[in-house]
Write an enzyme that holds these catalytic residues in place. Structure first.
Site, mmCIF file in Angstrom:
data_model
loop_
_atom_site.group_PDB
_atom_site.id
_atom_site.type_symbol
_atom_site.label_atom_id
_atom_site.label_comp_id
_atom_site.label_asym_id
_atom_site.label_seq_id
_atom_site.Cartn_x
_atom_site.Cartn_y
_atom_site.Cartn_z
ATOM 1 N N HIS A 358 -5.978 -2.278 -4.132
ATOM 2 C CA HIS A 358 -5.179 -1.070 -3.883
ATOM 3 C C HIS A 358 -5.287 -0.569 -2.445
ATOM 4 O O HIS A 358 -5.289 0.637 -2.197
ATOM 5 C CB HIS A 358 -5.562 0.060 -4.852
ATOM 6 C CG HIS A 358 -5.743 -0.402 -6.255
ATOM 7 N ND1 HIS A 358 -6.979 -0.632 -6.792
ATOM 8 C CD2 HIS A 358 -4.859 -0.733 -7.217
ATOM 9 C CE1 HIS A 358 -6.840 -1.063 -8.046
ATOM 10 N NE2 HIS A 358 -5.565 -1.145 -8.329
ATOM 11 N N CYS A 359 -5.379 -1.489 -1.510
ATOM 12 C CA CYS A 359 -5.430 -1.133 -0.079
ATOM 13 C C CYS A 359 -6.575 -0.173 0.251
ATOM 14 O O CYS A 359 -6.467 0.613 1.198
ATOM 15 C CB CYS A 359 -4.107 -0.527 0.404
ATOM 16 S SG CYS A 359 -2.720 -1.662 0.338
ATOM 17 N N ALA A 360 -7.635 -0.215 -0.530
ATOM 18 C CA ALA A 360 -8.757 0.695 -0.277
ATOM 19 C C ALA A 360 -10.064 -0.073 -0.458
ATOM 20 O O ALA A 360 -10.812 0.152 -1.407
ATOM 21 C CB ALA A 360 -8.678 1.894 -1.228
#
Lengths: 402, 402
Positions: A358-360
């Site tokens: 999730h791009c994190a």
């Protein structure tokens, strides 16, 4: 999961790919879907009936385009408690706004504090700024994604110019105490930027009360606008640099970017249909009541978590208390790869979720899922209890089949 | 013009402001309007039927969103003769793309050559770069807006890194010899950026044949897409910096912006409905034939200019030869302020045009209209001969009344 199911899934995807898709959509943290009908209508009305350039030509269609943009600024200003609508700036998306905010504020030699729960839309610009000599402290959060205020205070240095944090994690939903962080920033004369990607439109945000200097919002998430529009609210008097210069329809005789807001940060033709859709989205929220939407989403999140807890093989991440929790639920099933679970949910059960990182990335290091990722279910204003029941049923069946 | 007419105009604007506006729209150089019906339908279809996040989640709706984006890249790559669709990058608008191109290429100590006919979307970023030690030479054009190739060659220095010019002026329509400029750039190992804001979708552009390193296009002008989308095509192998970092849905485990195209330059959620609309716009152009559209617009431009020439009080700017002329016609009536003429055209005759400086101050210095501005009429694919006849009639009446 058996190979048979995977093949079934592939067949299914081929058979249905271009059809009129009806799915249980639990990916609202990426983009809310569907939108209220009024949003579709507003976008269409803008394109069909006043598809001209706002703020430039001055004829009726251009004025009408300019008017809806101004009215949207007014609505957003009211929504977040800003006095002057001209301090509301529109951008391509929240990432564009975060880049403007972060790079507009920081100079070589400055120090910035952020957290380990941030999205790459904050972490990657900060990483890029290392090259010009910006120093970053990443405050480690606990395994539920909670930040400790003392850790922020302890990270402050004489050259700390900025604190930038999310309002709620896009992985675990963990809500940050932004009012308290804002207080710390204010007391130490530090600028505070809040990324409201997961909260704007569902949670009350008052930039004055919360001491937020720059609030960044996406248009296409809980504010229910279309993709292609985002923005930021800049505190009156706060000086930040432009990062995109060009035609503004103002001071056109000058080669120098005008200094007045919002023009300074809005070069080029804006996304008028997108802004018109955003207006309709926010109006919908106000009409239905932000508290009612929040209760709806919290109620379903609570129910979903309580049902998930009954399934032994399911590990739930983040604080399971919905008071501390945006309507985002990350889970894993045993040691199964999150992408495989999401694949089956989609292709066998027609349930759309998001797996992976999730791009994190640091958030996953924080909660211990950097390798496995998580399966993220995110609830929106149009999610129903039936959707949740079917999802729980699907998860149970998957658990049984593994 | 009498005061009575001005009052009449004001009354008219109040009476009609929110109504269903039908006007003769001659502001296509700002935004083309209307769009083909297919464009409206594509935007709506995207929002209603696959309103998810492309390139992220992997479920059916996300894949469908990703697919239309890829298909649009393919179409654009074919349209401008680019081998790899991944070298097509989407941005908020052409200004966003120009900022990326210019700032992605230039470093402190570099020299750049541009022209006096440029839009502020080029001039203002270059002005901003002066602060970091980028030197700019602005080549003066003649009073019709033509650039002299020898002047470009003479401006080249050992540290010249970049030439950046428009393909056609947004004020006079003057077409630049971009193939020849590209040749000069190539021979001198200089990067060439072309701003195709006024030509993409009407004039043939072949980036390979024309030696264009970076081609910038808006989506909402002659490519007939909606506002909120633009882009650039980057020559294979050309290294440019990112200016906006964030989540890309790729290499999510890394804090460093990925180096692969187009992800390097496409952080955050893209404008899927805008891209879907752009796809439909380009399809419409291909179906109708770009040459047919060009002939239609050139024919009307030629007719308009020939009729304007019969009115003694009208001064026409730029080369009056449509072979050297995009479908943009700038005029003045005697010494009248351009804004007043545009105001009357709008409010008395329901004709939408753009007056003033058109965000291109040096172009007006070049053609001698910096104080007066010009009244700009810009023709689109849906402009009719009847529109032109009515416009000529209106101009004659205004001339008579002055």
């Amino acid at each position: 999961m058996s190979d048979q199911n995977l093949s079934l899934g592939l067949y299914y995807i081929k058979a249905n790919f271009r059809g009129d898709i009806k799915m249980i959509y639990l990916d609202n943290a990426a983009t809310t879907y569907p939108k209220p009908d009024e949003v579709y209508e507003a976008v269409m009305d803008s394109m069909k009936h006043y598809g001209a350039n706002p703020g430039r030509s001055g004829h009726k269609l251009a004025l009408q385009a300019g008017r809806i943009i101004y009215e949207t600024r007014e609505l957003i200003a009211k929504f977040f408690n800003i006095d002057d609508p001209m301090n509301v700036v529109f951008t391509y998306n929240a990432t564009d706004a975060l880049n403007l905010a972060i790079k507009g504020v920081l100079n070589s030699g400055d120090h910035v504090i952020t957290s380990s729960m941030e999205h790459n839309s904050i972490l990657r610009p900060l990483k890029a700024l290392e090259k010009i000599g910006v120093e970053t402290t990443i405050v480690e959060c606990d395994e539920d994604g909670n930040i400790n205020l003392e850790d922020i205070e302890k990270s402050i240095r004489p050259n700390t110019k900025l604190i930038v944090t999310t309002h709620a994690s896009n992985v675990t939903g963990t809500i940050f105490p932004i009012k308290h962080i804002g207080q710390i920033a204010k007391e130490n004369d530090i600028i505070y930027i809040v990324d409201a990607a997961q909260t704007a439109g569902v949670y009350d945000i008052d930039v004055k009360d919360m001491n937020i200097d720059i609030l960044v919002f996406p248009g296409h998430k809980s504010l229910l606008g279309p993709q292609g529009i985002g923005g930021l609210c800049i505190r009156e008097g706060l000086e930040i640099r432009s990062i995109r210069e060009g035609g503004t329809g103002s001071s056109s005789e000058s080669l120098i970017q005008p200094d007045m807001l919002p023009d300074k940060f809005e070069s080029g033709t804006p996304n008028t249909p997108g802004i018109a859709g955003l207006y309709a989205g926010i109006k919908y929220i106000l009409d239905r009541g932000i508290e009612n939407i929040r209760k709806h989403e919290q109620h379903l999140t609570e129910y979903f978590i309580s049902e998930l807890k009954k399934i032994e093989e399911v590990k739930i991440y983040g604080p399971c208390d919905v008071k501390k929790h945006a309507p985002v639920v990350s889970i894993n099933i045993g040691e199964e790869d999150s992408s495989e679970i999401a694949y089956v949910l989609d292709n066998v059960y027609d349930i759309g979720v998001r797996p992976g990182i999730h791009c994190a990335p640091l958030a996953h290091k924080t909660i211990g899922t950097f390798e496995q990722g998580t399966v993220r279910f995110s609830i929106g204003p149009f999610t129903t209890k039936e959707d949740i029941d079917k999802t729980i049923e699907a998860i149970k069946q998957i658990v049984d089949e593994i």
